[in-house]
Design a protein around this motif. Structure first.
Motif, mmCIF file in Angstrom:
data_model
loop_
_atom_site.group_PDB
_atom_site.id
_atom_site.type_symbol
_atom_site.label_atom_id
_atom_site.label_comp_id
_atom_site.label_asym_id
_atom_site.label_seq_id
_atom_site.Cartn_x
_atom_site.Cartn_y
_atom_site.Cartn_z
ATOM 1 N N VAL A 172 0.867 -1.185 0.000
ATOM 2 C CA VAL A 172 0.000 0.000 0.000
ATOM 3 C C VAL A 172 0.904 1.236 0.000
ATOM 4 O O VAL A 172 2.075 1.148 0.359
ATOM 5 N N GLY A 173 0.346 2.363 -0.393
ATOM 6 C CA GLY A 173 1.149 3.590 -0.352
ATOM 7 C C GLY A 173 0.547 4.654 -1.248
ATOM 8 O O GLY A 173 -0.121 4.353 -2.236
ATOM 9 N N GLU A 174 0.802 5.894 -0.872
ATOM 10 C CA GLU A 174 0.220 7.029 -1.583
ATOM 11 C C GLU A 174 1.164 7.548 -2.664
ATOM 12 O O GLU A 174 2.375 7.388 -2.559
ATOM 13 N N THR A 175 0.598 8.181 -3.670
ATOM 14 C CA THR A 175 1.409 8.834 -4.699
ATOM 15 C C THR A 175 1.853 10.212 -4.168
ATOM 16 O O THR A 175 1.337 10.681 -3.146
ATOM 17 N N LEU A 176 2.737 10.850 -4.911
ATOM 18 C CA LEU A 176 3.194 12.188 -4.523
ATOM 19 C C LEU A 176 2.018 13.171 -4.505
ATOM 20 O O LEU A 176 1.861 13.969 -3.576
ATOM 21 N N GLU A 177 1.186 13.066 -5.537
ATOM 22 C CA GLU A 177 0.001 13.936 -5.620
ATOM 23 C C GLU A 177 -0.886 13.777 -4.390
ATOM 24 O O GLU A 177 -1.352 14.756 -3.819
ATOM 25 N N GLU A 178 -1.097 12.523 -4.000
ATOM 26 C CA GLU A 178 -1.961 12.252 -2.845
ATOM 27 C C GLU A 178 -1.326 12.788 -1.569
ATOM 28 O O GLU A 178 -1.991 13.351 -0.711
ATOM 29 N N VAL A 208 2.155 -6.641 5.553
ATOM 30 C CA VAL A 208 1.813 -5.421 4.816
ATOM 31 C C VAL A 208 3.115 -4.670 4.539
ATOM 32 O O VAL A 208 4.022 -4.660 5.383
ATOM 33 N N ALA A 209 3.230 -4.104 3.360
ATOM 34 C CA ALA A 209 4.393 -3.253 3.070
ATOM 35 C C ALA A 209 3.899 -1.848 2.764
ATOM 36 O O ALA A 209 3.080 -1.661 1.853
ATOM 37 N N TYR A 210 4.369 -0.890 3.558
ATOM 38 C CA TYR A 210 4.052 0.518 3.264
ATOM 39 C C TYR A 210 5.117 1.051 2.326
ATOM 40 O O TYR A 210 6.294 1.174 2.703
ATOM 41 N N GLU A 211 4.693 1.329 1.103
ATOM 42 C CA GLU A 211 5.636 1.833 0.103
ATOM 43 C C GLU A 211 5.095 3.120 -0.516
ATOM 44 O O GLU A 211 4.298 3.069 -1.472
ATOM 45 N N PRO A 212 5.510 4.273 0.016
ATOM 46 C CA PRO A 212 5.065 5.514 -0.613
ATOM 47 C C PRO A 212 5.578 5.538 -2.059
ATOM 48 O O PRO A 212 6.772 5.358 -2.298
ATOM 49 N N VAL A 213 4.672 5.722 -3.000
ATOM 50 C CA VAL A 213 5.021 5.576 -4.420
ATOM 51 C C VAL A 213 6.150 6.535 -4.811
ATOM 52 O O VAL A 213 7.046 6.185 -5.575
ATOM 53 N N TRP A 214 6.130 7.724 -4.213
ATOM 54 C CA TRP A 214 7.127 8.748 -4.555
ATOM 55 C C TRP A 214 8.522 8.395 -4.036
ATOM 56 O O TRP A 214 9.505 9.012 -4.430
#
Ligand code: PGA
Length: 265
Positions: free
Chosen positions: A135-141, A172-178
């Motif tokens: 899971v993880g958010e994009t830079l925009e998010e 679970v892996a937290y991977e911020p997309v940015w």
């Protein structure tokens, strides 16, 4: 917070890298390094995730070493007329133990959705594979201030209709997309905050058992600080997992946490 039942996991996501012979050479360099540089350490779980075609070779090459093998994706159906897909029973039969589900590159380029992640995670569990749900958010998010909403939504969707006993088996892996492949690390306290938020989205009775990894430009120089965070139980490593000289120090960072946890238990 009780951390004693949680494993430390260092997983290498090789993405679309390595031929079969290159894969064999990397496993052999890692096995040699684990046997020498890491001898006597409290090793974390070490999971190598090569491409599908390298899986048989890597499964056979890790035998006799503490390393385990994961796939990078799978279909949620058991078999059928789905050209190009690979199913959980095939992975299980090969000796694969883990499978990465919902990596942001799959979400971004291959149409993976929260719903398909949920189907795949449940199918993996039903065949005795451990899903590493990303899971993880994009830079925009992130810039829009919606990190927490996005990550919570992704986690809750991934475990939808999953029994509590099954939730206890996932990773679970937290991977911020940015932060993926960019060299930009999410600062450890912030990564820890989001990992803690992820834990709060899991059923309370299971939350303390689920390993939550951080991923995104993890390097030998960042791992120690990351492994000192209370809610980061390991790392999902891309680029730095492709070279033994970079992945071994990361495993070593995991071993330090693993030791700390075993002394707390
Ligand atoms: P990276 O990739 O370590 O190269 O940033 C991490 C991942 O995509 O899992």
């Amino acid at each position: 917070m009780s951390t004693k039942s949680r494993k430390t996991i260092i997983a290498g996501n090789w993405k679309m890298h390595k031929t079969v012979s290159e894969a064999r050479a990397l496993v052999s360099a890692l096995a040699a390094g684990i046997g020498s540089e890491l001898a006597g350490e409290t090793l974390p779980d070490i999971v190598l995730c090569p491409t599908f075609i390298c899986l048989p070779e890597v499964v056979s090459a890790v035998k006799g070493s503490p390393m385990q093998v994961g796939a990078q994706n799978m279909d949620y159906r058991d078999s059928g007329a789905y050209t190009g897909e690979v199913a959980a029973p095939m992975l299980k039969d090969l000796g694969v133990t883990h499978v990465v589900i919902g990596h942001s590159e799959r979400r971004q380029y291959f149409g993976e959705t929260d719903a398909s992640v949920n189907l795949k995670a449940k199918a993996a569990l039903s065949h005795g594979l451990i899903p590493i749900v990303c899971v993880g958010e994009t830079l925009e998010e992130r810039e829009a201030g919606s990190t927490d909403d996005v990550v919570s939504r992704q986690v809750k969707a991934a475990i939808k209709d999953m029994s509590d006993a099954d939730v206890a088996k996932i990773v679970v892996a937290y991977e911020p997309v940015w932060a993926i492949g960019t060299g930009k690390n999410c600062e450890s306290p912030e990564a820890n905050r989001v990992c803690k938020l992820i834990r709060s989205c899991l059923p309370a009775s299971q939350a303390d058992m689920v390993p939550i990894l951080y991923g995104g430009s993890v390097k030998p120089s960042t791992i120690d600080e990351q492994m000192q965070q209370p809610d980061i139980d390991g790392a999902l490593v891309g680029g730095a997992s492709l070279k033994a000289e970079e992945f071994l120090p990361i495993i070593k960072g995991g071993a330090k946490r693993s030791k700390l946890m075993s002394t707390k238990a």
